[in-house]
Design an enzyme around this catalytic site. Structure first.
Site, PDB file in Angstrom:
ATOM      1  N   HIS A  87      -7.830   1.686   1.373  1.00  0.00           N
ATOM      2  CA  HIS A  87      -7.823   1.413   2.847  1.00  0.00           C
ATOM      3  C   HIS A  87      -8.632   2.552   3.739  1.00  0.00           C
ATOM      4  CE1 HIS A  87      -5.127  -0.616   6.133  1.00  0.00           C
ATOM      5  NE2 HIS A  87      -6.456  -0.063   6.526  1.00  0.00           N
ATOM      6  N   GLU A 141       0.717  -1.195  -0.021  1.00  0.00           N
ATOM      7  CA  GLU A 141       0.131  -0.032   0.255  1.00  0.00           C
ATOM      8  C   GLU A 141       0.723   1.222  -0.025  1.00  0.00           C
ATOM      9  OE1 GLU A 141      -2.861  -0.024   3.303  1.00  0.00           O
ATOM     10  OE2 GLU A 141      -3.761  -2.090   2.575  1.00  0.00           O
TER      11      GLU A 141
HETATM   12  P1  NAD Z   1     -10.807  -8.716  16.713  1.00  0.00           P
HETATM   13  O1  NAD Z   1      -9.759  -9.069  17.139  1.00  0.00           O
HETATM   14  O2  NAD Z   1     -12.032  -8.180  17.350  1.00  0.00           O
HETATM   15  O3  NAD Z   1     -11.314 -10.063  15.739  1.00  0.00           O
HETATM   16  C1  NAD Z   1     -10.419 -10.731  15.038  1.00  0.00           C
HETATM   17  C2  NAD Z   1     -10.937 -12.177  15.173  1.00  0.00           C
HETATM   18  O4  NAD Z   1     -10.103 -13.065  14.205  1.00  0.00           O
HETATM   19  C3  NAD Z   1     -11.105 -12.784  16.383  1.00  0.00           C
HETATM   20  O5  NAD Z   1     -12.283 -13.345  16.715  1.00  0.00           O
HETATM   21  C4  NAD Z   1     -10.069 -14.082  16.256  1.00  0.00           C
HETATM   22  O6  NAD Z   1     -10.646 -15.224  17.056  1.00  0.00           O
HETATM   23  C5  NAD Z   1     -10.146 -14.216  14.919  1.00  0.00           C
HETATM   24  N1  NAD Z   1      -8.925 -15.016  14.175  1.00  0.00           N
HETATM   25  C6  NAD Z   1      -7.613 -15.014  14.665  1.00  0.00           C
HETATM   26  N2  NAD Z   1      -6.945 -15.847  14.139  1.00  0.00           N
HETATM   27  C7  NAD Z   1      -7.713 -16.346  13.230  1.00  0.00           C
HETATM   28  C8  NAD Z   1      -7.691 -17.592  12.236  1.00  0.00           C
HETATM   29  N3  NAD Z   1      -6.471 -18.000  11.948  1.00  0.00           N
HETATM   30  N4  NAD Z   1      -8.834 -17.840  11.549  1.00  0.00           N
HETATM   31  C9  NAD Z   1      -9.905 -17.226  11.601  1.00  0.00           C
HETATM   32  N5  NAD Z   1     -10.414 -16.372  12.548  1.00  0.00           N
HETATM   33  C10 NAD Z   1      -9.031 -15.865  13.435  1.00  0.00           C
HETATM   34  O7  NAD Z   1     -10.579  -7.796  15.254  1.00  0.00           O
HETATM   35  P2  NAD Z   1     -11.581  -6.658  14.848  1.00  0.00           P
HETATM   36  O8  NAD Z   1     -11.754  -5.398  15.178  1.00  0.00           O
HETATM   37  O9  NAD Z   1     -12.886  -7.485  14.175  1.00  0.00           O
HETATM   38  O10 NAD Z   1     -10.771  -6.445  13.314  1.00  0.00           O
HETATM   39  C11 NAD Z   1     -10.270  -7.330  12.359  1.00  0.00           C
HETATM   40  C12 NAD Z   1      -9.234  -6.880  11.406  1.00  0.00           C
HETATM   41  O11 NAD Z   1     -10.017  -5.547  10.690  1.00  0.00           O
HETATM   42  C13 NAD Z   1      -8.161  -6.299  12.273  1.00  0.00           C
HETATM   43  O12 NAD Z   1      -7.083  -7.361  12.697  1.00  0.00           O
HETATM   44  C14 NAD Z   1      -7.588  -5.215  11.253  1.00  0.00           C
HETATM   45  O13 NAD Z   1      -6.656  -6.016  10.334  1.00  0.00           O
HETATM   46  C15 NAD Z   1      -8.627  -5.136  10.358  1.00  0.00           C
HETATM   47  N6  NAD Z   1      -9.061  -3.507  10.167  1.00  0.00           N
HETATM   48  C16 NAD Z   1      -9.192  -3.154   8.976  1.00  0.00           C
HETATM   49  C17 NAD Z   1      -9.533  -1.760   8.936  1.00  0.00           C
HETATM   50  C18 NAD Z   1      -9.525  -0.865   7.413  1.00  0.00           C
HETATM   51  O14 NAD Z   1      -9.444   0.191   7.543  1.00  0.00           O
HETATM   52  N7  NAD Z   1      -9.805  -1.566   6.453  1.00  0.00           N
HETATM   53  C19 NAD Z   1      -9.926  -0.955  10.103  1.00  0.00           C
HETATM   54  C20 NAD Z   1      -9.734  -1.644  11.174  1.00  0.00           C
HETATM   55  C21 NAD Z   1      -9.681  -2.926  11.585  1.00  0.00           C
END
Ligand code: NAD
Length: 302
Positions: free
Chosen positions: A277, A259
């Site tokens: 993003h 990115e």
């Molecule tokens: P979170 O920690 O609440 O949820 C992540 C989930 O993924 C958890 O339930 C965890 O058990 C699960 N997980 C971990 N390893 C795994 C695997 N191998 N297989 C399946 N599930 C698995 O996080 P969230 O707040 O829901 O955010 C998720 C992701 O979104 C973040 O990690 C971040 O990378 C991304 N995000 C992106 C943006 C964006 O601007 N696009 C903004 C915020 C977050």
């Protein structure tokens, strides 16, 4: 105590710090050497994603006690260096959950109805009704990989569209998500049954390329993929091949392995739509992030 805000956050967050008795200076756009020069003056630092809090910055921050990131990812902070010096690193993982969940739903609808492509065609003076025949979400199966904060909010919204929900998350038990009306499945089954697949896992060694060549092979022909999590959870080369072969009908990407993307072949395909993003880029999410990080920093420094 003095706080440096080096990426812009909402005024309400700055105000909150001042009301708590902190001296706050907002200096955005500092060059790395300028940040290293001024950082010794401050007890706390607030950043978003632009400021790179490197080991050098942390070592120069002689009075630094806490670093706050208004947002979730800590990729721009050397957390190891902070730990070594006993500096607390704080973030606001909940603040932008709804913002990301809504963008995900937006991407799913845009894929189903070709909204970006139809807009471009319309603006080019065309009227291609046949070309942009879409499909409904109603009755389709949505596979959610990662059922944390964002995954669950996506589930609630998709359920309102009448979609059938399945999810894969090895760290979540059926009882924890009973109210969401979904079925937890092994990843391979989710891949086989889903019409749409959306990913909401963090990028870790375990989740890197969680969707790769083998996983695309297992999917239903015509599946559509949404990634608003992190570049790297999908093997972009494998996705490209699956899109070109027609196995995957469309993909909506908010995040990329590199990115900003440079000459990414995915962006040359008509069946790929994307955003730069923007998951967390909603006013309300940023408002929450700014106010929450201020509150967390106040509590850490008090
Ligand atoms: P979170 O920690 O609440 O949820 C992540 C989930 O993924 C958890 O339930 C965890 O058990 C699960 N997980 C971990 N390893 C795994 C695997 N191998 N297989 C399946 N599930 C698995 O996080 P969230 O707040 O829901 O955010 C998720 C992701 O979104 C973040 O990690 C971040 O990378 C991304 N995000 C992106 C943006 C964006 O601007 N696009 C903004 C915020 C977050």
């Amino acid at each position: 105590m003095k706080i440096l805000v080096s990426d812009s956050i909402v005024e309400a967050g700055v105000q909150r710090l001042r009301e708590a008795g902190f001296e706050v200076e907002v200096k955005t756009g500092l060059k790395p050497e300028e940040l290293i020069r001024v950082i010794p003056e401050y007890d706390g630092l607030i950043v978003r994603s632009a400021t790179k809090v490197t080991r050098e910055v942390i070592q120069a921050g002689k009075n630094l006690k806490a670093i706050g990131r208004a947002g979730i990812g800590l990729d721009n902070i050397d957390t190891e260096a902070a730990k070594e010096r006993g500096i607390r690193v704080l973030n606001t993982p909940e603040a932008t959950t709804i913002s990301v969940a809504e963008l995900t739903i937006g991407h799913m609808l845009a894929l189903a109805r070709h909204i970006p492509q139809a807009t471009a065609s319309l603006k080019a003076g065309k009227w291609e009704k046949k070309l942009f025949m879409g499909t409904e979400l109603y009755g389709k199966t949505l596979g959610i990989i990662g059922l944390g904060r964002i995954g669950r909010e996506v589930a609630k919204r998709a359920s309102a569209f009448g979609m059938d929900l399945v999810a894969y998350d090895p760290y979540v038990r059926e009882g924890d998500v009973r109210d969401l009306g979904l079925k937890l499945l092994p990843l391979e089954d989710l891949l086989r049954y889903s019409d749409y697949i959306t990913i909401h896992v963090p990028l870790t060694p375990e989740t890197k390329h969680i969707l790769g060549k083998r996983q695309f092979e297992l999917m239903k022909p015509g599946v559509r993929i949404i990634n608003c999590a992190r570049g790297g959870v999908i093997d972009e080369q494998a996705l490209y091949e699956a899109l070109v072969s027609g196995k995957v009908a469309g993909a909506a990407l908010d995040v990329f392995e590199e990115e900003p993307p440079k000459d990414n072949p995915l962006l040359k395909l008509d069946n790929v739509i994307g955003t730069p993003h923007l998951g967390a880029s909603a006013e309300e999410g940023q408002e929450r992030a700014g106010v929450e990080i201020a509150a967390k920093l106040i509590s850490a420094l008090s």
